[in-house]
Design a protein around this motif. Sequence first.
Motif, PDB file in Angstrom:
ATOM      1  N   ALA A 152       4.110 -12.492  -0.549  1.00 16.52           N
ATOM      2  CA  ALA A 152       4.112 -11.577  -1.702  1.00 16.52           C
ATOM      3  C   ALA A 152       3.430 -10.259  -1.319  1.00 16.52           C
ATOM      4  N   MET A 153       2.327 -10.365  -0.575  1.00 18.67           N
ATOM      5  CA  MET A 153       1.643  -9.141  -0.121  1.00 18.67           C
ATOM      6  C   MET A 153       2.529  -8.342   0.840  1.00 18.67           C
ATOM      7  N   CYS A 154       3.293  -9.062   1.653  1.00 19.54           N
ATOM      8  CA  CYS A 154       4.200  -8.366   2.585  1.00 19.54           C
ATOM      9  C   CYS A 154       5.276  -7.595   1.813  1.00 19.54           C
ATOM     10  N   PHE A 155       5.787  -8.178   0.732  1.00 18.02           N
ATOM     11  CA  PHE A 155       6.777  -7.450  -0.077  1.00 18.02           C
ATOM     12  C   PHE A 155       6.118  -6.229  -0.715  1.00 18.02           C
ATOM     13  N   LEU A 156       4.885  -6.403  -1.129  1.00 13.91           N
ATOM     14  CA  LEU A 156       4.138  -5.279  -1.696  1.00 13.91           C
ATOM     15  C   LEU A 156       3.935  -4.191  -0.634  1.00 13.91           C
ATOM     16  N   ALA A 157       3.787  -4.616   0.608  1.00 14.89           N
ATOM     17  CA  ALA A 157       3.557  -3.673   1.716  1.00 14.89           C
ATOM     18  C   ALA A 157       4.841  -2.992   2.182  1.00 14.89           C
TER      19      ALA A 157
END
Length: 345
Positions: A297-302
């Motif tokens: 999820a953090m990677c998608f945010l990134a």
Amino acid sequence: MPHNQTIETSPVKTSLPANLNIDSDVGKAWSDSQIETLFSLPFNELMFQAQEVHRAHFPDGDVELATLISIKTGGCPEDCGYCPQAARYETDVKASKLLDVEEVLKAAKAAKEAGSNRFCMGAAWREPKDRDIEKVAAMIRGVKALGLETCATLGMLEVEQAEALKSAGLDFYNHNLDTSEDFYRSVIKTRDYQDRLDTISNVRAAGMSVCCGGIVGMGESRRQRAAFIARLANLKPYPESVPINHLVPVAGTPLADQPPMDPLEFVRTIAVARIAMPKARVRLSAGRQELGRSVQAMCFLAGANSIFYGEQLLTTGNPEAESDLRLLAELGLKTKQSCKAEVLV
Ligand code: SAM
Ligand code: DTB
Ligand code: SF4
């Protein structure tokens, strides 16, 4: 290096560093130090800047789904230290012959029905022979006829071979730099960094789009990760697709016991790739099973906006398609074409 000395803000786009203008700097040259400075930003600042770049270039925020198939598994003469398909390492991978066209098309149809956008055919070759090119060309024609984007990764390629694949309907060719030039030798000795650059240039010369990225978590330093991203971003033009693989340590390979990298450093790598290559599809590639939902999820945010989709990569596992669609739906992320994720909401 103190962060507040390295980040200057522009009066217009207050969160972007002075060295980055999202409107005019697409394809700018990046020094290793500039990329390393991005890596060193406070986490929230880095994520914010990556988000800004992502939103400016991908206003729909959709996620591309690419399905992999191994058309020729194992028995590879190369010595890539991460790879379970290298014949010289004792792994569980059994070598097999090139698949029949029918078998490949059956898998491509299933991928299409599952909502995939792109079908990528991978072969454990150092380089294809000309007779292999003819067989793969038949697969490409069939996959293209199904309405899928086509990608292949067959090892090093001569320009004539690239032209033949392009004529068959190949949209993308995947060939990775894998890491920085100075770390490369400690992972691969049977081919040079320059060989990889030459293949990428042959693919470009044939008029195909380039899919080029690499692996992180192989024991490289942050400086070397930065140099790797800078090298990708400085390709002219930079790749349309950038697969960022998290090392899958496979028993029997030299990197089997490599300790996992810090997940936040992985997220930072995605954010930096997004900023340095604003228009590229940055793909969360191998190693997603190990990352878990929160890190993804953090990677998608990134700024990640592509995944490998389907239960299998080449020889290792990948999350179940259903669980990926559920994760995307829970995050409110649309897929590039399919409306499967929306159906699940
Ligand atoms: N033989 C071709 C080549 O090397 O270009 C195509 C297939 S090769 C398996 C494609 C890429 O998969 C490699 O360049 C590497 O980045 C990635 N890869 C292979 N094994 C991996 C592993 N254990 N973990 C993460 N990525 C891996
Ligand atoms: C890429 O960068 N990653 C994919 C694709 N290009 C061919 C391959 C990942 C392979 C992971 C190990 C395996 O499944 O054998
Ligand atoms: Fe062979 Fe590709 Fe694996 Fe290297 S990464 S050993 S070239 S299949």
